[in-house]
Design a protein around this motif. Structure first.
Motif, PDB file in Angstrom:
ATOM      1  N   ARG A 143       0.828  -1.203   0.000  1.00  0.00           N
ATOM      2  CA  ARG A 143       0.000   0.000   0.000  1.00  0.00           C
ATOM      3  C   ARG A 143       0.866   1.259   0.000  1.00  0.00           C
ATOM      4  O   ARG A 143       0.478   2.289  -0.565  1.00  0.00           O
ATOM      5  CB  ARG A 143      -0.909  -0.001   1.239  1.00  0.00           C
ATOM      6  CG  ARG A 143      -1.954  -1.134   1.238  1.00  0.00           C
ATOM      7  CD  ARG A 143      -3.078  -0.841   0.241  1.00  0.00           C
ATOM      8  NE  ARG A 143      -3.892  -2.002  -0.041  1.00  0.00           N
ATOM      9  CZ  ARG A 143      -4.918  -2.432   0.701  1.00  0.00           C
ATOM     10  NH1 ARG A 143      -5.228  -1.792   1.819  1.00  0.00           N
ATOM     11  NH2 ARG A 143      -5.619  -3.480   0.333  1.00  0.00           N
ATOM     12  N   GLN A 149       1.681   1.939  -3.577  1.00  0.00           N
ATOM     13  CA  GLN A 149       0.529   2.448  -4.310  1.00  0.00           C
ATOM     14  C   GLN A 149       0.233   3.893  -3.908  1.00  0.00           C
ATOM     15  O   GLN A 149      -0.148   4.724  -4.756  1.00  0.00           O
ATOM     16  CB  GLN A 149      -0.677   1.545  -4.070  1.00  0.00           C
ATOM     17  CG  GLN A 149      -0.449   0.126  -4.626  1.00  0.00           C
ATOM     18  CD  GLN A 149      -1.597  -0.810  -4.338  1.00  0.00           C
ATOM     19  OE1 GLN A 149      -2.747  -0.425  -4.417  1.00  0.00           O
ATOM     20  NE2 GLN A 149      -1.291  -2.044  -3.980  1.00  0.00           N
ATOM     21  N   LEU A 190       0.304   7.384  -6.388  1.00  0.00           N
ATOM     22  CA  LEU A 190      -0.662   8.480  -6.449  1.00  0.00           C
ATOM     23  C   LEU A 190      -0.016   9.819  -6.107  1.00  0.00           C
ATOM     24  O   LEU A 190      -0.311  10.850  -6.734  1.00  0.00           O
ATOM     25  CB  LEU A 190      -1.825   8.196  -5.489  1.00  0.00           C
ATOM     26  CG  LEU A 190      -2.800   7.092  -5.920  1.00  0.00           C
ATOM     27  CD1 LEU A 190      -3.745   6.727  -4.785  1.00  0.00           C
ATOM     28  CD2 LEU A 190      -3.589   7.539  -7.144  1.00  0.00           C
ATOM     29  N   LEU A 246      -9.079   5.414 -10.755  1.00  0.00           N
ATOM     30  CA  LEU A 246      -8.414   4.129 -10.481  1.00  0.00           C
ATOM     31  C   LEU A 246      -9.260   2.972 -11.000  1.00  0.00           C
ATOM     32  O   LEU A 246     -10.445   2.858 -10.650  1.00  0.00           O
ATOM     33  CB  LEU A 246      -8.172   3.948  -8.978  1.00  0.00           C
ATOM     34  CG  LEU A 246      -6.938   4.655  -8.387  1.00  0.00           C
ATOM     35  CD1 LEU A 246      -7.189   6.141  -8.271  1.00  0.00           C
ATOM     36  CD2 LEU A 246      -6.574   4.061  -7.053  1.00  0.00           C
ATOM     37  N   LYS A 285      -5.233   5.930   2.167  1.00  0.00           N
ATOM     38  CA  LYS A 285      -6.542   6.551   2.357  1.00  0.00           C
ATOM     39  C   LYS A 285      -6.457   8.049   2.118  1.00  0.00           C
ATOM     40  O   LYS A 285      -7.365   8.638   1.505  1.00  0.00           O
ATOM     41  CB  LYS A 285      -7.042   6.263   3.773  1.00  0.00           C
ATOM     42  CG  LYS A 285      -8.395   6.900   4.098  1.00  0.00           C
ATOM     43  CD  LYS A 285      -8.804   6.556   5.530  1.00  0.00           C
ATOM     44  CE  LYS A 285     -10.142   7.199   5.878  1.00  0.00           C
ATOM     45  NZ  LYS A 285     -10.566   6.859   7.264  1.00  0.00           N
ATOM     46  N   LEU A 320      -6.417   8.600  -1.588  1.00  0.00           N
ATOM     47  CA  LEU A 320      -7.701   8.297  -2.221  1.00  0.00           C
ATOM     48  C   LEU A 320      -8.764   9.331  -1.893  1.00  0.00           C
ATOM     49  O   LEU A 320      -9.754   9.464  -2.615  1.00  0.00           O
ATOM     50  CB  LEU A 320      -8.199   6.910  -1.786  1.00  0.00           C
ATOM     51  CG  LEU A 320      -7.338   5.707  -2.221  1.00  0.00           C
ATOM     52  CD1 LEU A 320      -7.923   4.414  -1.676  1.00  0.00           C
ATOM     53  CD2 LEU A 320      -7.230   5.640  -3.744  1.00  0.00           C
ATOM     54  N   SER A 321      -8.578  10.077  -0.835  1.00  0.00           N
ATOM     55  CA  SER A 321      -9.572  11.075  -0.430  1.00  0.00           C
ATOM     56  C   SER A 321      -9.314  12.438  -1.050  1.00  0.00           C
ATOM     57  O   SER A 321     -10.049  13.391  -0.756  1.00  0.00           O
ATOM     58  CB  SER A 321      -9.603  11.197   1.104  1.00  0.00           C
ATOM     59  OG  SER A 321      -8.353  11.675   1.596  1.00  0.00           O
ATOM     60  N   VAL A 329      -9.457  12.539  -7.094  1.00  0.00           N
ATOM     61  CA  VAL A 329      -9.238  11.091  -7.216  1.00  0.00           C
ATOM     62  C   VAL A 329     -10.580  10.370  -7.123  1.00  0.00           C
ATOM     63  O   VAL A 329     -11.381  10.642  -6.219  1.00  0.00           O
ATOM     64  CB  VAL A 329      -8.280  10.577  -6.112  1.00  0.00           C
ATOM     65  CG1 VAL A 329      -8.163   9.060  -6.185  1.00  0.00           C
ATOM     66  CG2 VAL A 329      -6.908  11.231  -6.265  1.00  0.00           C
ATOM     67  N   SER A 352     -12.069   6.558  -6.837  1.00  0.00           N
ATOM     68  CA  SER A 352     -11.731   5.162  -6.557  1.00  0.00           C
ATOM     69  C   SER A 352     -12.759   4.226  -7.198  1.00  0.00           C
ATOM     70  O   SER A 352     -13.901   4.626  -7.484  1.00  0.00           O
ATOM     71  CB  SER A 352     -11.687   4.923  -5.041  1.00  0.00           C
ATOM     72  OG  SER A 352     -10.679   5.729  -4.451  1.00  0.00           O
ATOM     73  N   LEU A 399     -14.092  -0.230  -1.446  1.00  0.00           N
ATOM     74  CA  LEU A 399     -12.839  -0.059  -0.712  1.00  0.00           C
ATOM     75  C   LEU A 399     -12.946  -0.711   0.672  1.00  0.00           C
ATOM     76  O   LEU A 399     -14.025  -0.747   1.282  1.00  0.00           O
ATOM     77  CB  LEU A 399     -12.543   1.423  -0.536  1.00  0.00           C
ATOM     78  CG  LEU A 399     -12.182   2.228  -1.802  1.00  0.00           C
ATOM     79  CD1 LEU A 399     -12.069   3.698  -1.446  1.00  0.00           C
ATOM     80  CD2 LEU A 399     -10.902   1.717  -2.415  1.00  0.00           C
ATOM     81  N   THR A 445     -14.100  10.466  -0.033  1.00  0.00           N
ATOM     82  CA  THR A 445     -13.724   9.525  -1.104  1.00  0.00           C
ATOM     83  C   THR A 445     -14.826   9.454  -2.150  1.00  0.00           C
ATOM     84  O   THR A 445     -15.990   9.176  -1.840  1.00  0.00           O
ATOM     85  CB  THR A 445     -13.465   8.120  -0.535  1.00  0.00           C
ATOM     86  OG1 THR A 445     -12.511   8.222   0.521  1.00  0.00           O
ATOM     87  CG2 THR A 445     -12.967   7.197  -1.624  1.00  0.00           C
ATOM     88  N   LEU A 457     -16.408   7.666  -5.588  1.00  0.00           N
ATOM     89  CA  LEU A 457     -16.423   6.303  -6.120  1.00  0.00           C
ATOM     90  C   LEU A 457     -17.010   6.278  -7.532  1.00  0.00           C
ATOM     91  O   LEU A 457     -17.909   7.050  -7.865  1.00  0.00           O
ATOM     92  CB  LEU A 457     -17.250   5.380  -5.221  1.00  0.00           C
ATOM     93  CG  LEU A 457     -16.800   5.236  -3.763  1.00  0.00           C
ATOM     94  CD1 LEU A 457     -17.777   4.371  -2.986  1.00  0.00           C
ATOM     95  CD2 LEU A 457     -15.385   4.656  -3.689  1.00  0.00           C
TER      96      LEU A 457
END
Length: 614
Positions: free
Chosen positions: A59, A62, A66, A79, A97, A100-101, A105, A107, A136, A146, A148
């Motif tokens: 993680r 990853q 980002l 993503l 996290k 991703l927030s 971005v 997810s 997630l 986040t 989606l």
């Protein structure tokens, strides 16, 4: 039933779905590929796995990917990667996290195969629902920050991806990844716009960017609008290698590595990276390059099928094969032209129901054509097999003159009447069984001779035979054929002397009359019974002339019209005579017996007769 059949063949299930998909894929021809600098793919490819390590990457790695991307200032990052399980390292999850927030971005989540609510209403669509959503991991999800987007395409019956739902719902509704990215880019909310026309589908729009949505709430992926999208290996981003400028781009992260199971079957390739589908959708949205199935497809296909059926029925009843072929070719050309025009306009009209219908109708037309030809052949055979020799009958059938062969028409023929001399006197001396035996045998022999000379047997009238030449097939030499047949009939009768003697029957002679002229010939009679025959003045004259044989002392007499068309050397004139039942005097003649061919026939006949008497 018609609509039901179309609905079945228009469906996406099993065989019909596979066939429709094959046709759809074969028609797709991507436009000239042009680079699209607005969309970029960060590819976790085989080379990246070799340099960074096997998947799944930690993680931390990853999150770093980002972070490095954010430094390039892309407009939106989407993503095409799932993170369903928490990591053993909580700190690593916290770091991912955070990335991703970020506001730019999106997810990914995925659903099990969604189902469309069959009770949806046009004014208020019920989006497809699914029982299962893979989202997630809770340790990565910030409910307030986040964003989606779902990455669940629709798999057709052949496992090819051609469509995707713009929205799928469980407890809440999630838009597909490309829509979620464009909503963030434009700060607009996607809206569904219902159709009010029979020639257009509903639309799903994000401001000025629209895509058509079919009746099953699908967006059809416009593969023909394919672009070249830069694919940058993920390892270059992670290691800080030089990469193209990503500022303001729509950047997708996905994988093309074979072992990661994200390669799918599309009309473009059996090994298409899933992320490329979302890249294609983004390019299409930005260009409003939409692709739609024909709205109200069942209705239009039903109307087209009814029209084609009517056209084929007209073709089936066309009398000439060339007309049938022409009608069939025009029908197919119209269907292909209309279908091609719709396809070029970005409208997919499933041709499978029409192809099935046209194939069945062509098969039925071929069968009907074959059956009709067979019935017509039987009709010809039944109508003519007792009249004409097999050779003439085969020529009739082979020449395909069956449509006109039976119809009455005016034509020139040569008619022949042959009668047994003194038949009434013979009947007084013979028993009925002897008369039947003699006439049956004699007529069989004479009929064979008429057929041998390609004549048409009209009828038996007691002890008389009527035959003619020149119909139903045109015979330029019908006069010569008839005259030669008359001489041959006399010879055949003389040759029967031996058979008559052996059966204790008297010797017979024929009186024959011939005439040429225009008559009406065809299938004539009453509604109850018809016969193929000839009517007209030449027929009447020959019938009356045949009765003058004993008076003129000639077994073969020739009427005036035939006499005028024969060489002078071939006949002996008997002068101008009146014939009972015929107005005016008629020039009558008889065949010359000193002609080489005729003299030979007469000599043989006389020899046979003398031998029989002895």
């Amino acid at each position: 039933m018609l609509v039901s059949l179309i609905t079945i063949w228009s469906s996406d299930d099993d065989t019909s779905g596979r066939l429709s998909g094959m046709i759809y894929d074969s028609l797709l021809s991507p436009s000239a590929l042009a680079p699209d600098n607005r969309v970029v793919v960060i590819d976790i490819d085989e080379e990246s796995l070799q340099k960074i390590g096997r998947w799944p990457w930690p993680r931390v790695t990853q999150a770093k990917l980002l972070e490095q991307l954010q430094r390039q200032q892309p407009a939106i990052i989407g993503l095409d990667i799932l993170f369903p399980e928490p990591d053993n390292n909580p700190l690593a999850d916290q770091e991912l996290k955070y990335q991703l927030s970020q506001p730019n971005v999106i997810s990914a989540v995925t659903f099990s195969q969604p189902e469309v609510n069959p009770l949806h209403h046009k004014a208020d669509p019920a989006w497809p629902v699914s029982d299962t959503m893979i989202a997630l991991a809770p340790t990565l999800l910030d409910m307030e920050k986040t964003a989606l987007g779902h990455i669940s395409p629709t798999y057709d019956a052949d496992n090819v991806i051609r469509r995707i739902h713009p929205v799928i719902c469980t407890d809440s509704c999630i838009k597909t990844l490309s829509i979620a990215m464009l909503e963030r880019l434009t700060s607009l909310t996607a809206e569904w716009s219902p159709s009010t026309s029979y020639i257009a589908n509903s639309q799903f729009c994000i401001g000025p960017y629209c895509q058509y949505v079919d009746d099953n709430q699908h967006i059809w992926i416009p593969y023909q609008h394919s672009h070249i999208v830069d694919a940058i290996p993920a390892w270059k981003v992670l290691t800080g290698e030089s990469i193209p400028n990503l500022r303001g781009t729509l950047t997708l992260i996905g994988t093309s590595a074979v072992g990661l199971g994200d390669n799918v079957i599309t009309p473009l390739s059996p090994e298409t990276p899933g992320v490329n589908i979302h890249a294609l959708l983004l390019s299409s949205w930005l260009d409003s390059a939409s692709w739609q199935p024909l709205p109200h497809q069942t209705l239009w296909q039903s109307l087209a099928l009814i029209l084609i059926t009517c056209v084929f029925l007209v073709g089936a009843y066309a009398q000439k094969a060339t007309h049938q072929i022409l009608i069939t070719v025009i029908s197919i050309a119209v269907v292909v032209t209309v279908g091609g025009t719709l396809f070029r306009a970005g409208i997919w009209a499933n041709p499978l129901p029409l192809i099935i219908t046209m194939t069945v109708q062509l098969a039925l037309m071929a069968i009907a054509y074959g059956v009709r030809n067979h019935l017509e052949r039987l009709q010809l055979e039944n109508a003519f097999n007792t009249y004409v020799p097999p050779f003439i009958l085969q020529q009739l059938i082979k020449g395909r003159q069956d449509h006109d062969a039976l119809a009455p028409k005016r034509t020139e023929i040569t008619v022949l009447f042959a009668d047994i001399k003194g038949f009434t006197h013979l009947c007084e001396k013979l028993q009925p069984e002897q008369i039947a035996e003699m006439t049956n045998h004699l007529f069989t022999e004479l009929t064979e001779e008429i057929h041998r000379h390609n004549g048409t047997l009209d009828k038996y009238m007691g002890d008389c035979i009527m035959a003619f030449w020149g119909a139903p097939l045109s015979q330029p030499s019908h006069k010569e054929l008839a005259l030669n047949c008359a001489l041959a009939l006399q010879q055949r009768t003389d040759e029967l002397a031996d058979w008559l003697t052996r059966h204790n029957l008297p010797l017979v002679q024929l009186s024959i009359a011939l005439e040429t002229g225009d008559v009406t010939v065809g299938n004539m009679g009453s509604r109850q019974r018809r016969a193929y025959t000839a009517l007209g003045h030449p027929v009447n004259l020959a019938a009356h002339l045949q009765g003058m044989s004993n008076i003129l002392k000639h077994n073969i007499l020739i009427g005036p019209q035939l006499t005028s068309q024969l060489p002078v050397s071939s006949y002996t004139s008997l002068g101008e005579l009146e014939i009972k039942g015929i107005t005016g005097q008629q020039h009558i003649s008889a065949p010359k017996q000193n002609m080489d061919s005729q003299r030979s026939i007469v000599r043989k006949a006389q020899s046979a007769k003398k031998s029989t008497v002895a």
